[in-house]
Scaffold this active site. Structure first.
Site, PDB file in Angstrom:
ATOM      1  N   GLY A 291       0.879  -1.044   0.267  1.00 22.98           N
ATOM      2  CA  GLY A 291       0.225  -0.126   0.600  1.00 22.98           C
ATOM      3  C   GLY A 291       0.662   1.052   0.211  1.00 22.98           C
TER       4      GLY A 291
ATOM      5  N   CYS B  11       5.975   0.511   7.256  1.00 22.62           N
ATOM      6  CA  CYS B  11       5.429   0.920   6.541  1.00 22.62           C
ATOM      7  C   CYS B  11       6.626   1.773   5.583  1.00 22.62           C
ATOM      8  CB  CYS B  11       5.227   2.082   7.675  1.00 22.62           C
ATOM      9  SG  CYS B  11       4.437   4.053   6.397  1.00 22.62           S
ATOM     10  N   LEU B  12       6.102   1.812   4.119  1.00 23.47           N
ATOM     11  CA  LEU B  12       7.505   2.088   3.787  1.00 23.47           C
ATOM     12  C   LEU B  12       8.277   3.618   4.081  1.00 23.47           C
ATOM     13  CD1 LEU B  12       5.892   1.477   0.267  1.00 23.47           C
ATOM     14  CD2 LEU B  12       7.370  -0.148   1.072  1.00 23.47           C
TER      15      LEU B  12
ATOM     16  N   GLN C  48       2.560  10.081   1.677  1.00 26.47           N
ATOM     17  CA  GLN C  48       4.053   9.588   1.743  1.00 26.47           C
ATOM     18  C   GLN C  48       4.858   9.817   0.687  1.00 26.47           C
ATOM     19  OE1 GLN C  48       2.559   4.922   2.286  1.00 26.47           O
ATOM     20  NE2 GLN C  48       4.418   4.855   2.974  1.00 26.47           N
TER      21      GLN C  48
ATOM     22  N   HIS D  49      -2.878   6.643   7.156  1.00 27.27           N
ATOM     23  CA  HIS D  49      -2.449   8.077   6.640  1.00 27.27           C
ATOM     24  C   HIS D  49      -2.919   9.199   6.318  1.00 27.27           C
ATOM     25  CE1 HIS D  49       1.904   6.654   6.628  1.00 27.27           C
ATOM     26  NE2 HIS D  49       1.853   5.322   6.225  1.00 27.27           N
TER      27      HIS D  49
ATOM     28  N   HIS E 192      -4.842   0.842   7.380  1.00 27.05           N
ATOM     29  CA  HIS E 192      -3.290   1.532   7.943  1.00 27.05           C
ATOM     30  C   HIS E 192      -3.143   2.813   7.030  1.00 27.05           C
ATOM     31  CE1 HIS E 192       1.203   1.680   8.113  1.00 27.05           C
ATOM     32  NE2 HIS E 192       1.041   1.720   6.730  1.00 27.05           N
ATOM     33  N   GLU E 193      -3.797   2.032   5.306  1.00 28.50           N
ATOM     34  CA  GLU E 193      -3.930   3.933   4.535  1.00 28.50           C
ATOM     35  C   GLU E 193      -3.799   4.811   4.948  1.00 28.50           C
ATOM     36  OE1 GLU E 193      -0.997   3.177   2.707  1.00 28.50           O
ATOM     37  OE2 GLU E 193      -0.193   1.382   2.896  1.00 28.50           O
TER      38      GLU E 193
END
Length: 186
Positions: free
Chosen positions: A46, A100-101, A51, A146, A142-143
């Site tokens: 994702g 997480c990226l 991000q 963000h 999770h997204e």
């Protein structure tokens, strides 16, 4: 398509609420393509617009790499979610490890509702509703976090956050190596 640099821990955009998207455009479609390319390059499942430095309500996901290995989890392929809103959550929660990226090399357990219903617009801005469970529900939650300026670290106790302190300092100083491009910290 382009691979975009990913914004990392302590960048102010990651703590900011995003703006809804009201119209389709070539720029939006190009951004969506670039976000998928970036997510795949980073081996993520994702990627939310903040991000990559955009404060808009958009994320892309493709959790098939995870769900293929999980019995009973459906493969849904690449999905674009614009202006997503969770309209229903199960009372049952499940604790699972997340990463997480934007916070490379940090992973920890987070409790989230096991199943959700999310309303969103697809990449053509058509209204959609999706029921999701397991990993797909987790990725969506999770997204969406963000898009609301929330990181998975925000769910951890002060003690757990201290355990990650040295890695977070490296990320904040731009001293952590990754397989994918990171946004400049200067």
């Amino acid at each position: 398509m382009s691979v975009l640099p990913i914004v990392t821990y302590n960048d102010p955009i990651l703590k900011k609420e995003t703006e809804p998207i009201s119209e389709n455009s070539e720029e939006l479609q190009s951004l969506i393509d670039d976000m998928f390319e970036t997510m795949y390059k980073a081996s993520g499942v994702g990627l939310a617009a903040p991000q990559i430095g955009k404060s808009i309500q958009l994320f892309v996901m493709d959790a098939d790499a995870i769900t293929e290995e999980m019995e009973g989890e459906p493969d849904i392929g690449p999905v674009t979610l614009i202006n997503p809103k969770i309209v229903k959550k199960s009372n049952e929660t499940v604790k699972m490890e997340e990463g997480c990226l934007s916070i490379p090399d940090v992973r920890d357990d987070v409790s989230r509702p096991e199943s959700i219903t999310v309303k969103f617009r697809d990449r053509d801005l058509n209204e959609q509703t999706m029921d999701a469970t397991g990993w797909i529900a987790r990725v969506i939650q999770h997204e969406i976090d963000h898009l609301q300026g929330v990181l998975f670290l925000d769910y951890l106790s002060a003690f757990k956050r201290r355990l990650h302190k040295s890695t977070l300092k490296k990320i904040d100083k731009g001293k952590l190596e990754t397989e994918y491009p990171l946004a400049d910290k200067s």
